[in-house]
Design a protein around this motif. Sequence first.
Motif, PDB file in Angstrom:
ATOM      1  N   VAL A  90       0.867  -1.184   0.000  1.00 57.04           N
ATOM      2  CA  VAL A  90       0.000   0.000   0.000  1.00 57.04           C
ATOM      3  C   VAL A  90       0.901   1.230   0.000  1.00 57.04           C
ATOM      4  O   VAL A  90       2.030   1.181   0.490  1.00 57.04           O
ATOM      5  CB  VAL A  90      -0.947   0.050   1.227  1.00 57.04           C
ATOM      6  CG1 VAL A  90      -1.923  -1.109   1.217  1.00 57.04           C
ATOM      7  CG2 VAL A  90      -0.184   0.117   2.540  1.00 57.04           C
ATOM      8  N   GLN A  91       0.384   2.324  -0.567  1.00 59.21           N
ATOM      9  CA  GLN A  91       1.145   3.579  -0.568  1.00 59.21           C
ATOM     10  C   GLN A  91       0.257   4.698  -0.020  1.00 59.21           C
ATOM     11  O   GLN A  91      -0.455   5.351  -0.763  1.00 59.21           O
ATOM     12  CB  GLN A  91       1.654   3.921  -1.974  1.00 59.21           C
ATOM     13  CG  GLN A  91       2.605   5.112  -1.923  1.00 59.21           C
ATOM     14  CD  GLN A  91       3.159   5.544  -3.270  1.00 59.21           C
ATOM     15  OE1 GLN A  91       3.104   6.724  -3.605  1.00 59.21           O
ATOM     16  NE2 GLN A  91       3.703   4.630  -4.033  1.00 59.21           N
ATOM     17  N   PRO A  92       0.278   4.881   1.299  1.00 62.79           N
ATOM     18  CA  PRO A  92      -0.495   5.966   1.902  1.00 62.79           C
ATOM     19  C   PRO A  92       0.408   7.157   2.199  1.00 62.79           C
ATOM     20  O   PRO A  92       1.639   7.031   2.188  1.00 62.79           O
ATOM     21  CB  PRO A  92      -0.933   5.338   3.235  1.00 62.79           C
ATOM     22  CG  PRO A  92       0.226   4.433   3.594  1.00 62.79           C
ATOM     23  CD  PRO A  92       0.901   4.005   2.309  1.00 62.79           C
ATOM     24  N   PRO A  97      18.169  16.955   9.689  1.00 68.32           N
ATOM     25  CA  PRO A  97      16.795  16.638  10.122  1.00 68.32           C
ATOM     26  C   PRO A  97      16.072  15.683   9.151  1.00 68.32           C
ATOM     27  O   PRO A  97      15.330  14.800   9.583  1.00 68.32           O
ATOM     28  CB  PRO A  97      16.104  18.010  10.149  1.00 68.32           C
ATOM     29  CG  PRO A  97      17.221  18.989  10.353  1.00 68.32           C
ATOM     30  CD  PRO A  97      18.420  18.410   9.666  1.00 68.32           C
ATOM     31  N   ALA A  98      16.316  15.849   7.851  1.00 62.46           N
ATOM     32  CA  ALA A  98      15.651  14.960   6.873  1.00 62.46           C
ATOM     33  C   ALA A  98      15.993  13.499   7.162  1.00 62.46           C
ATOM     34  O   ALA A  98      15.144  12.605   7.050  1.00 62.46           O
ATOM     35  CB  ALA A  98      16.083  15.329   5.453  1.00 62.46           C
ATOM     36  N   THR A  99      17.239  13.265   7.563  1.00 64.78           N
ATOM     37  CA  THR A  99      17.691  11.896   7.850  1.00 64.78           C
ATOM     38  C   THR A  99      16.912  11.328   9.034  1.00 64.78           C
ATOM     39  O   THR A  99      16.464  10.171   9.016  1.00 64.78           O
ATOM     40  CB  THR A  99      19.208  11.898   8.170  1.00 64.78           C
ATOM     41  OG1 THR A  99      19.881  12.632   7.150  1.00 64.78           O
ATOM     42  CG2 THR A  99      19.760  10.499   8.256  1.00 64.78           C
ATOM     43  N   SER A 130      11.644  12.521  -2.235  1.00 63.54           N
ATOM     44  CA  SER A 130      12.245  13.003  -3.480  1.00 63.54           C
ATOM     45  C   SER A 130      13.293  14.059  -3.171  1.00 63.54           C
ATOM     46  O   SER A 130      13.292  14.673  -2.104  1.00 63.54           O
ATOM     47  CB  SER A 130      11.174  13.585  -4.407  1.00 63.54           C
ATOM     48  OG  SER A 130      10.721  14.820  -3.913  1.00 63.54           O
ATOM     49  N   ALA A 131      14.180  14.257  -4.133  1.00 59.49           N
ATOM     50  CA  ALA A 131      15.201  15.306  -4.048  1.00 59.49           C
ATOM     51  C   ALA A 131      15.086  16.128  -5.325  1.00 59.49           C
ATOM     52  O   ALA A 131      14.976  15.557  -6.416  1.00 59.49           O
ATOM     53  CB  ALA A 131      16.589  14.685  -3.957  1.00 59.49           C
ATOM     54  N   SER A 132      15.125  17.450  -5.206  1.00 55.08           N
ATOM     55  CA  SER A 132      15.083  18.250  -6.432  1.00 55.08           C
ATOM     56  C   SER A 132      16.480  18.629  -6.909  1.00 55.08           C
ATOM     57  O   SER A 132      16.620  19.303  -7.920  1.00 55.08           O
ATOM     58  CB  SER A 132      14.179  19.470  -6.272  1.00 55.08           C
ATOM     59  OG  SER A 132      14.561  20.209  -5.149  1.00 55.08           O
TER      60      SER A 132
END
Length: 312
Positions: free
Chosen positions: A175-177, A258-260, A278-280
């Motif tokens: 599932v992808q919630p 913090p992302a980690t 995602s990374a831009s």
Amino acid sequence: MHRISTLRVSPICLGGNVFGWTADPAASEAILDAFADAGGNFIDTADVYSSWVPGHRGGESETIIGGWLRHHGGRDGIVVATKVAKHPIHRGLRPANIKICLDGSRRRLGVETIDLYYAHEDDPHVPTAEWLGVFDQLVRSGAVRHYGLSNFTPARVAEVIEVATAEGLALPVAVQPQYNLVHRAEVESSGLAALCAEHHLAIVPYYGLAAGFLTGKYARGESAHGPRAARVRSFATDAGFDVVDAVVGVADELGVEPATVALAWLRQQPGVTAPIASASSVEQLPAIMAAADLKLSRSQAHRLTKASASFA
Ligand SMILES: NC(=O)c1ccc[n+]([C@@H]2O[C@H](COP(=O)([O-])OP(=O)(O)OC[C@H]3O[C@@H](n4cnc5c(N)ncnc54)[C@H](OP(=O)(O)O)[C@@H]3O)[C@@H](O)[C@H]2O)c1
């Protein structure tokens, strides 16, 4: 590597909605290169990405991923998930629609077989057995290896499993919630996590970084700008910033981004196989990939769980 049925996937899934949107084709290929170089093999996209950009029709993300796969001599070990039901021209899960969309996705990705094919959202206008029958045929014919359900309520996930079992059709594997530190109830209190545990469904959460809000780059009291501003503003409440403060506190203690920490917390939740982020730009990727190796202590994880309790 983790398992989703027969698929072996990296502990971080790379989100593809930026490709052709906030990352141009060259930047997108560089991000994909860096992701693969860092040991990532699991990529998420959808036929609808990025139809919201003026002049786009949907499929731009798949086209870039397909080009990257071609430039790199094929797809050895790479697992690509894509989705059907939200394409602006072919919306929903009518059988004819699924077949048209699948052909488009395979053509753009340049693959015979799609590793993981999600129903991007539920379609109340098509009987469950009807569209499930098509997904079953796709699995049996080898057009897709497995299928999953994104944005389905727990009651509907349960119904899909019941119908598939009764009719002898292929079962969903994932599932992808939406799931992150400022959006927990949809998975934790709705019964979805328990259902996934009971039926061995992998949870592959999207918005792992709450659209960038959990990276700590937005300041209290300042309005977010840019393409993600609307989404970020929906997270940027006082209670949301209290969670960011807790994330930043743990990150400072560990000397990581913090992302980690936000993604490591998600990885440690029951049933989660691989958070999507995602990374831009290539520069954003190391903080994301570091989450694959970070194990929060019991007390660090508990502090984050407690700080975000109002979202559970
Ligand atoms: N199934 C669904 O309905 C659904 C819905 C939404 C998304 N998804 C999937 O989930 C993926 C992830 O969602 P998302 O990209 O919207 O949200 P996200 O992963 O929560 O946030 C990613 C954004 O955060 C920022 N960011 C990432 N790393 C950073 C860093 N180290 N430092 C600072 N900022 C950083 C970047 O945005 P900036 O460009 O603003 O810096 C990046 O694009 C999508 O690509 C898509 O594959 C699925």
